[in-house]
Enzyme design. Structure first.
Site, short mmCIF file in Angstrom:
data_model
loop_
_atom_site.label_atom_id
_atom_site.label_comp_id
_atom_site.label_asym_id
_atom_site.label_seq_id
_atom_site.Cartn_x
_atom_site.Cartn_y
_atom_site.Cartn_z
N CYS A 1 0.82 -1.21 0.00
CA CYS A 1 0.00 0.00 0.00
C CYS A 1 0.86 1.27 0.00
CB CYS A 1 -0.93 0.00 1.20
SG CYS A 1 -1.78 1.55 1.43
N CYS B 1 -1.47 1.69 -3.13
CA CYS B 1 -2.47 2.76 -2.94
C CYS B 1 -1.88 4.17 -2.87
CB CYS B 1 -3.25 2.54 -1.64
SG CYS B 1 -3.50 0.84 -1.19
N LYS C 1 0.11 5.31 -6.04
CA LYS C 1 -0.90 5.31 -7.11
C LYS C 1 -1.75 6.58 -7.04
CE LYS C 1 -4.74 4.21 -6.34
NZ LYS C 1 -5.28 2.90 -6.11
N TYR D 1 -9.16 -3.27 -10.99
CA TYR D 1 -8.76 -2.01 -10.34
C TYR D 1 -7.50 -1.42 -10.99
CZ TYR D 1 -11.37 -3.00 -5.91
OH TYR D 1 -12.31 -3.24 -4.95
N GLU E 1 -7.18 1.95 -13.33
CA GLU E 1 -6.55 3.13 -12.72
C GLU E 1 -5.32 3.56 -13.51
OE1 GLU E 1 -7.94 2.47 -8.06
OE2 GLU E 1 -5.93 1.85 -8.64
N HIS F 1 -26.93 21.52 -0.16
CA HIS F 1 -27.09 22.09 -1.50
C HIS F 1 -26.10 23.21 -1.75
CE1 HIS F 1 -29.29 22.86 -5.14
NE2 HIS F 1 -29.29 24.15 -4.84
N GLU G 1 -26.12 15.33 -2.51
CA GLU G 1 -27.50 15.52 -2.06
C GLU G 1 -28.46 14.55 -2.76
OE1 GLU G 1 -29.53 19.29 -3.20
OE2 GLU G 1 -27.72 19.70 -4.35
P1 NDP Z 1 -8.34 -7.63 -10.22
O1 NDP Z 1 -8.62 -8.93 -9.60
O2 NDP Z 1 -9.08 -6.43 -9.76
O3 NDP Z 1 -8.57 -7.73 -11.79
C1 NDP Z 1 -7.89 -8.66 -12.54
C2 NDP Z 1 -8.25 -8.45 -13.99
O4 NDP Z 1 -7.45 -9.27 -14.82
C3 NDP Z 1 -9.69 -8.81 -14.29
O5 NDP Z 1 -10.17 -7.90 -15.24
C4 NDP Z 1 -9.58 -10.21 -14.85
O6 NDP Z 1 -10.59 -10.54 -15.77
C5 NDP Z 1 -8.26 -10.14 -15.59
N1 NDP Z 1 -7.56 -11.42 -15.67
C6 NDP Z 1 -7.35 -12.32 -14.68
N2 NDP Z 1 -6.63 -13.35 -15.11
C7 NDP Z 1 -6.35 -13.10 -16.41
C8 NDP Z 1 -5.63 -13.80 -17.41
N3 NDP Z 1 -5.06 -14.97 -17.15
N4 NDP Z 1 -5.54 -13.25 -18.64
C9 NDP Z 1 -6.12 -12.06 -18.91
N5 NDP Z 1 -6.82 -11.36 -18.01
C10 NDP Z 1 -6.94 -11.88 -16.77
O7 NDP Z 1 -6.77 -7.45 -10.09
P2 NDP Z 1 -5.81 -6.19 -10.16
O8 NDP Z 1 -4.52 -6.74 -10.62
O9 NDP Z 1 -6.43 -5.07 -10.91
O10 NDP Z 1 -5.72 -5.77 -8.64
C11 NDP Z 1 -5.34 -6.72 -7.65
C12 NDP Z 1 -6.01 -6.40 -6.33
O11 NDP Z 1 -5.44 -5.23 -5.79
C13 NDP Z 1 -7.49 -6.12 -6.44
O12 NDP Z 1 -8.24 -7.28 -6.30
C14 NDP Z 1 -7.74 -5.17 -5.33
O13 NDP Z 1 -8.15 -5.88 -4.21
C15 NDP Z 1 -6.41 -4.52 -5.05
N6 NDP Z 1 -6.42 -3.12 -5.49
C16 NDP Z 1 -7.29 -2.25 -4.93
C17 NDP Z 1 -7.31 -0.93 -5.33
C18 NDP Z 1 -8.29 0.01 -4.72
O14 NDP Z 1 -8.86 -0.30 -3.69
N7 NDP Z 1 -8.54 1.16 -5.35
C19 NDP Z 1 -6.41 -0.43 -6.36
C20 NDP Z 1 -5.55 -1.43 -6.90
C21 NDP Z 1 -5.57 -2.71 -6.46
P3 NDP Z 1 -12.05 -11.01 -15.29
O15 NDP Z 1 -12.79 -9.79 -14.92
O16 NDP Z 1 -12.61 -11.68 -16.48
O17 NDP Z 1 -11.83 -11.95 -14.17
#
Ligand code: NDP
Length: 462
Positions: A44, A49, A52, A180, A184, A439, A444
């Site tokens: 983080c 976080c 980022k 995510y 982002e 407001h 709101e």
């Molecule tokens: P996520 O789990 O959010 O998303 C993973 C993405 O990759 C999905 O779109 C998924 O598709 C796709 N995917 C998974 N496997 C494959 C593959 N083999 N080939 C191609 N695409 C694939 O992971 P992130 O890496 O974005 O983030 C990791 C974690 O970090 C998050 O789960 C979150 O908890 C945390 N995080 C939180 C943030 C916040 O609170 N703002 C910011 C950044 C990270 P599909 O949708 O089809 O499964």
């Protein structure tokens, strides 16, 4: 009685580990140590976080400058220096990591800058020094690591870990994923002036979020200039010289880029930890299996945070760490309640979401009332920017309890923290409506939406 070197040994000085160690001391634990192989603060603070969000702030300025013109300002010509930004960001991360380290030390926690692995259920080996120590209780808080696909040329890509340390701003970026991190970073790079292409295997980004949130974010990505290619994944990556890479997609498309980034999920970081020597069992998905009190299959070993793959968010790891300390050292068994956790996605505009999506609510409850609105935020009223704000309440039609709140638009993350209190408290739609509006704000709308929305397919059946 067996004498151990430590009452508590924590592996990993990230959000969960740091909180657990400090709270354990506060509850009266004797000798407590935390081992960290990289930098105190964890994902983080060091490469998640916090940096980022600094990058998000930086990238938003390009839009703000345009906005300023609509309000009478002449901002002149602006230039952007990635190098200056990264230098300032690094200085801030150094400062924060130092604070984390000092807070641990000041709490009486010993900080060990080394990689710790298990030798058995009570014995830890420090990899660099080769020293072995014993502990009564051990907490695993090692977090997760980015998942890298097993494809030809995979080593040519980077993950979010490296994205924070690029030497220059890439002209062309290709990002894999629709979660995510992918969303982002697509807008971070786009806002700073890179050409961004996002490749997602599904049809609409942010799977797991409410469908209205997903479609709004997806269309905002496209509107902001990100090229989003759906229903395909990387097949291979090729080095085409001059620092450039060519991404071959399974649908036949080829994309050239300076930086290719994977944001396709994170895995529990358990490799090489020696869990088998300690007898700690893993779940099928590779996460450490824990009970409601974060206890693993071995009585004296606990685990919190992303390594347990429950809800992978910093504040959750912090709460799990505090609950562990209360349970084991405070004499107060505490199971952290993972329901109704509010979260934000720092896209541009950002998302704030808490509770059930409409689709999940319809699966769980017989009668669901939906209240939603979409409007142009006032700050854009003098501009020709088409971006809209979306707000939605998911309500149990029988009890009027608000089950979910979903917002896409400026300040959504700030709003959702407060809406999260109401959802967690189980307040009803009537109670929302009893609150007087502030407001003129966007928030709101949360207390003034009074027309139920009916999905077209249900309308047809009426
Ligand atoms: P996520 O789990 O959010 O998303 C993973 C993405 O990759 C999905 O779109 C998924 O598709 C796709 N995917 C998974 N496997 C494959 C593959 N083999 N080939 C191609 N695409 C694939 O992971 P992130 O890496 O974005 O983030 C990791 C974690 O970090 C998050 O789960 C979150 O908890 C945390 N995080 C939180 C943030 C916040 O609170 N703002 C910011 C950044 C990270 P599909 O949708 O089809 O499964």
């Amino acid at each position: 009685m067996t004498q151990y070197n430590y009452d508590l040994f924590v592996i990993g000085a990230g959000s969960g580990g740091v909180r657990a160690a400090r709270m354990a001391k506060r509850h009266g634990a004797g000798k407590v140590a935390v081992a960290e192989e990289y930098r105190v603060g964890g994902t983080c603070v060091i490469r998640g976080c916090v940096p980022k969000k600094l990058l998000v702030y930086a990238s938003e300025f390009s839009k703000q400058f345009k906005l300023a013109e609509s309000f009478g300002w002449d901002v002149g010509e602006s230039t952007f220096s990635w190098e200056n930004l990264i230098e300032a960001k690094d200085a801030e991360i150094d400062r924060l990591s130092g604070i984390y380290w000092r807070n641990l030390s000041n709490s009486g926690v010993e900080v060990i800058a080394d990689r710790a692995v298990f030798e058995d259920a009570h014995t830890i080996r420090l990899v660099n020094t080769g020293k072995t120590v014993t502990a009564d209780k051990i907490l695993i808080a090692v977090g997760g690591a980015p998942f890298v696909p097993d494809i030809e040329g995979a080593e040519l890509g980077i993950t979010s870990n490296e994205a924070f340390h690029l030497e220059t701003l890439p002209e062309h970026v290709v990002i894999a994923g629709g979660g995510y991190i992918a969303c982002e970073f697509a807008q971070i790079f786009q806002g700073m002036g890179s050409n961004v292409c996002q490749v997602y295997r599904g049809d609409t980004v942010l799977r797991g979020f409410d469908d209205d949130v997903r479609s709004q974010v997806h269309s905002e990505l496209v509107r902001s200039g990100v090229r989003v290619i759906t229903h395909t994944v990387f097949e291979k990556i090729e080095d085409i010289g001059g620092g450039k890479k060519r991404v071959h997609l399974t649908n036949g498309t080829q994309l050239d880029a300076d930086v290719v980034m994977y944001a396709i999920g994170r895995n529990p970081y358990v490799e090489g930890l020696g869990l088998e020597k300690a007898g700690v069992e893993l779940a099928e998905n590779g996460a450490i299996q824990v009970d409601a009190y974060s206890q693993t299959s071995v009585d004296n070993i606990y685990a919190v945070g992303d390594v347990t793959n429950r809800v992978n968010l910093t504040p959750v790891a912090i709460r799990e760490g505090a609950a562990f300390a209360a349970t084991v050292f405070g004499g107060k068994p505490t199971a952290y309640d993972h329901s109704d956790i509010a979260s934000a996605v720092f896209t541009q505009p950002p998302v704030g979401s808490v509770g059930l999506s409409e689709a999940d609510a319809r699966k769980e409850f017989k009668n669901i009332d939906i209240y939603k609105t979409s409007f142009r935020p006032m700050k854009l009223s003098l501009t020709n920017i088409e971006s809209r704000m979306m707000m939605k309440l998911v309500v149990d039609g029988d009890t009027q309890r608000v089950l979910g709140v979903h917002i896409v638009g400026p300040d959504a993350p700030e709003m959702i923290q407060l809406a999260g209190i109401a959802v967690k408290a189980g307040l009803t739609k009537d109670q929302y409506d009893a609150a007087c509006a502030v407001h003129p704000t966007s928030a709101e709308e949360l207390v003034t939406m009074n027309e139920k929305w009916t999905p077209p397919e249900l309308k047809a059946a009426e």
